[in-house]
Design a protein around this motif. Structure first.
Motif, PDB file in Angstrom:
ATOM      1  N   GLY A 104       0.938  -1.221   0.124  1.00 42.80           N
ATOM      2  CA  GLY A 104      -0.103  -0.165  -0.159  1.00 42.80           C
ATOM      3  C   GLY A 104       1.031   1.186  -0.013  1.00 42.80           C
ATOM      4  N   TRP A 105       2.212   1.080  -0.067  1.00 41.00           N
ATOM      5  CA  TRP A 105       2.943   2.423  -0.131  1.00 41.00           C
ATOM      6  C   TRP A 105       4.035   1.942  -1.430  1.00 41.00           C
ATOM      7  N   ARG A 106       4.068   3.184  -2.134  1.00 43.09           N
ATOM      8  CA  ARG A 106       5.070   3.032  -3.363  1.00 43.09           C
ATOM      9  C   ARG A 106       5.734   3.931  -3.208  1.00 43.09           C
ATOM     10  N   ARG A 107       7.171   3.348  -3.298  1.00 46.92           N
ATOM     11  CA  ARG A 107       8.388   4.622  -3.069  1.00 46.92           C
ATOM     12  C   ARG A 107       8.319   5.413  -4.345  1.00 46.92           C
ATOM     13  N   VAL A 108       8.492   6.708  -3.831  1.00 46.75           N
ATOM     14  CA  VAL A 108       8.840   7.799  -5.176  1.00 46.75           C
ATOM     15  C   VAL A 108      10.075   8.168  -4.995  1.00 46.75           C
ATOM     16  N   HIS A 109      10.693   8.497  -4.062  1.00 48.69           N
ATOM     17  CA  HIS A 109      12.127   8.846  -3.962  1.00 48.69           C
ATOM     18  C   HIS A 109      12.650   8.720  -2.426  1.00 48.69           C
ATOM     19  N   GLY A 110      13.645   8.033  -2.408  1.00 47.85           N
ATOM     20  CA  GLY A 110      14.207   7.944  -0.980  1.00 47.85           C
ATOM     21  C   GLY A 110      13.289   7.476  -0.148  1.00 47.85           C
ATOM     22  N   ALA A 111      12.933   7.998   0.992  1.00 48.84           N
ATOM     23  CA  ALA A 111      12.097   7.679   2.032  1.00 48.84           C
ATOM     24  C   ALA A 111      10.590   8.161   1.871  1.00 48.84           C
ATOM     25  N   ILE A 112      10.301   8.884   0.601  1.00 53.72           N
ATOM     26  CA  ILE A 112       9.108   9.292   0.332  1.00 53.72           C
ATOM     27  C   ILE A 112       8.497   8.494  -0.568  1.00 53.72           C
ATOM     28  N   GLY A 113       7.045   8.230  -0.414  1.00 55.77           N
ATOM     29  CA  GLY A 113       5.927   7.379  -1.217  1.00 55.77           C
ATOM     30  C   GLY A 113       4.808   7.624  -1.236  1.00 55.77           C
ATOM     31  N   LEU A 114       4.068   7.220  -2.388  1.00 52.01           N
ATOM     32  CA  LEU A 114       2.582   7.462  -2.076  1.00 52.01           C
ATOM     33  C   LEU A 114       1.814   6.386  -1.625  1.00 52.01           C
ATOM     34  N   VAL A 115       0.875   6.651  -0.915  1.00 52.88           N
ATOM     35  CA  VAL A 115       0.037   5.812   0.035  1.00 52.88           C
ATOM     36  C   VAL A 115      -1.234   5.427  -0.992  1.00 52.88           C
ATOM     37  N   ASP A 116      -1.453   4.226  -1.029  1.00 47.98           N
ATOM     38  CA  ASP A 116      -2.749   3.522  -1.641  1.00 47.98           C
ATOM     39  C   ASP A 116      -3.788   3.793  -0.402  1.00 47.98           C
ATOM     40  N   LEU A 117      -4.711   4.635  -0.722  1.00 50.04           N
ATOM     41  CA  LEU A 117      -5.907   5.129   0.277  1.00 50.04           C
ATOM     42  C   LEU A 117      -6.771   4.071   0.469  1.00 50.04           C
ATOM     43  N   ASP A 118      -6.884   3.146  -0.439  1.00 54.62           N
ATOM     44  CA  ASP A 118      -7.601   2.072  -0.515  1.00 54.62           C
ATOM     45  C   ASP A 118      -7.147   0.902   0.303  1.00 54.62           C
ATOM     46  N   THR A 119      -5.975   1.035   0.965  1.00 49.69           N
ATOM     47  CA  THR A 119      -5.536  -0.152   1.741  1.00 49.69           C
ATOM     48  C   THR A 119      -5.716   0.106   3.226  1.00 49.69           C
TER      49      THR A 119
END
Length: 200
Positions: free
Chosen positions: A107-122
């Motif tokens: 449910g978390w997809r890395r964008v850069h380093g420690a920053i990522g997008l969260v799948d809000l359906d998770t």
């Protein structure tokens, strides 16, 4: 060779609005670029909190949202959609060219380093133990292919390295000045630029 292979991707970097940028949607904006490639660019404005609480629109995520625990206006595009951006503590960068790593939470997809997008359906409880700071954004900022590059050439934005704390700044209204102030030379001086130059 395409222009994008000659210029490294700006994904994960900040776009900081130059004082002369006249678009009211981006006045003193600090934008985190979530995607930048030959198909265009997408990011979220980090310093536009709204009065709407996260609990009012996404109650299940309210306990994970950092302070201020409000929805941020991520940009002028798709204001009816929500994006979650979160930092993974200790989740340093993957190897160059890689966008994910074994062990990244579901449910978390890395964008850069420690920053990522969260799948809000998770289900939030699956991510809660892993996530650090979480921000919820309504809408996003988008650029067509070549559009951002033209704005950069025109001097509308400064490109600056992001820090994980930029996402979770407890005082987002001060982020524009704070990000510029930590730079060297001329950029640090721009942080002192008055809100209304006519009063100077």
């Amino acid at each position: 060779m395409s222009a994008m292979t000659e210029v490294s991707s700006l994904t994960g970097r900040l776009l900081v609005a130059a004082p002369a940028l006249s678009d009211p949607d981006f006045d003193r904006a600090v934008v985190l670029l979530l995607d930048h490639d030959e198909e265009g660019s997408l990011g979220v404005v980090l310093n536009r909190p709204t009065p709407v609480g996260v609990g009012d629109v996404l109650a299940s995520w309210a306990g994970l949202a950092g302070e201020p625990d409000v929805v941020f206006q991520g940009g002028p595009v798709s204001l009816d959609s929500a994006l979650g951006v979160a930092v993974l503590p200790g989740g340093g960068g993957p190897s160059p060219g890689s966008r994910s790593r074994a062990g990244d939470p579901v449910g978390w997809r890395r964008v850069h380093g420690a920053i990522g997008l969260v799948d809000l359906d998770t289900p939030p409880e699956l991510l809660a133990p892993a996530l650090g700071a979480l921000r919820i954004f309504a809408g996003y900022a988008g650029w067509a292919p070549g559009q951002l590059e033209a704005e950069l050439t025109a001097g509308a934005w400064y490109v600056i390295e992001s820090e994980p704390g930029d996402i979770s700044s407890p005082r987002p209204e001060n982020l524009w000045r704070a990000v510029l102030r930590r730079q060297r030379g001329e950029l640090a001086m721009i942080a002192t630029y008055p809100d209304d130059p006519s009063l100077n």
